[in-house]
Design an enzyme around this catalytic site. Structure first.
Site, PDB file in Angstrom:
ATOM      1  N   GLY A  16       0.836  -1.196   0.000  1.00 32.69           N
ATOM      2  CA  GLY A  16       0.000   0.000   0.000  1.00 32.69           C
ATOM      3  C   GLY A  16       0.868   1.241   0.000  1.00 32.69           C
ATOM      4  O   GLY A  16       2.016   1.215  -0.423  1.00 32.69           O
ATOM      5  N   CYS A  17       0.317   2.321   0.503  1.00 28.20           N
ATOM      6  CA  CYS A  17       1.025   3.602   0.519  1.00 28.20           C
ATOM      7  C   CYS A  17       2.345   3.468   1.269  1.00 28.20           C
ATOM      8  O   CYS A  17       2.382   3.009   2.411  1.00 28.20           O
ATOM      9  CB  CYS A  17       0.148   4.664   1.181  1.00 28.20           C
ATOM     10  N   PHE A  18       3.422   3.885   0.627  1.00 29.90           N
ATOM     11  CA  PHE A  18       4.730   3.704   1.258  1.00 29.90           C
ATOM     12  C   PHE A  18       4.951   4.617   2.456  1.00 29.90           C
ATOM     13  O   PHE A  18       5.825   4.382   3.265  1.00 29.90           O
ATOM     14  CB  PHE A  18       5.887   3.774   0.275  1.00 29.90           C
ATOM     15  N   TRP A  19       4.155   5.665   2.614  1.00 28.73           N
ATOM     16  CA  TRP A  19       4.315   6.531   3.785  1.00 28.73           C
ATOM     17  C   TRP A  19       4.051   5.751   5.065  1.00 28.73           C
ATOM     18  O   TRP A  19       4.782   5.898   6.042  1.00 28.73           O
ATOM     19  CB  TRP A  19       3.382   7.727   3.714  1.00 28.73           C
ATOM     20  N   THR A  21       3.963   2.288   5.331  1.00 31.30           N
ATOM     21  CA  THR A  21       4.857   1.129   5.396  1.00 31.30           C
ATOM     22  C   THR A  21       6.226   1.534   5.917  1.00 31.30           C
ATOM     23  O   THR A  21       6.816   0.860   6.761  1.00 31.30           O
ATOM     24  CB  THR A  21       4.965   0.455   4.012  1.00 31.30           C
TER      25      THR A  21
END
EC number: 1.8.4.11
Length: 187
Positions: A16-19, A21
């Protein structure tokens, strides 16, 4: 990157969104550096715009540099699967599109085996209501994202996405993994 990553092990995940993760993994003891970026596509050195509109076929991913004497690949897998929904295809929460697909990029046959065994273990235990759709793919290349994506959660605490989506997830993670957190992240 602040630390010398040449002596560290690497793991690459897309969830999903790397922010979000990135924020999970950088809180773990034994993890030295986490880089947000792109992996799993065909175009070289893609931009965020190209990834977001699906033209590069990459997924938003993170590259985790870790000390394998302090945290194992298995533990990283467990965190990865616990911090996103591996049963939704091309979607995580409000984010949808192929760039948000769930992928474990393995580097060795052993990492592939550990990943496949862990997925089977989760499925056999009935951990999720639906089948796991996480891709297990060989690692080929990782492209770091633009600078403003790095440490986005930390550097943009008032961003509406961080406030409404990321912060509740990261807080839940901190509560659930208190014993694995670096001291500065224990509340």
């Amino acid at each position: 990157m602040d630390s010398d990553t040449t002596v560290l092990a690497k793991a690459t995940f897309a969830g999903g969104c790397f922010w979000c993760t990135e924020a999970y993994f950088e809180r773990l003891k034994g993890v030295e550096t986490v880089i947000s970026g792109y992996s799993g596509g065909k175009k070289g050195n893609p931009s965020y715009q190209e990834v977001s509109n699906g033209k590069s076929e990459h997924a938003e991913a993170v590259q985790v540099y870790y000390d394998s004497t302090q945290i194992s690949y298995q533990e990283l897998l467990e965190v990865f699967f616990a911090t996103h929904d591996p049963t939704t295809l091309n979607r995580q929460g409000p984010d949808y599109g192929k760039q948000y697909r769930s992928i474990v990029f393995y580097r060795t046959p052993h990492e592939k085996q550990l990943t496949e065994q862990y997925i089977k273990q989760l499925e056999d235990a009935g951990t999720y209501k639906n089948a796991i759709v996480t891709y297990v793919q060989p690692f080929k290349r990782f492209w770091p994202a633009e600078g403003y994506h790095q440490d986005y959660y930390k550097n943009n605490p008032d961003d509406p996405y961080v406030v409404s989506v990321a912060r509740p997830k990261v807080r839940k993670f901190e509560d659930s993994y208190r014993d694995k957190l670096k001291p500065e992240y224990v509340r």
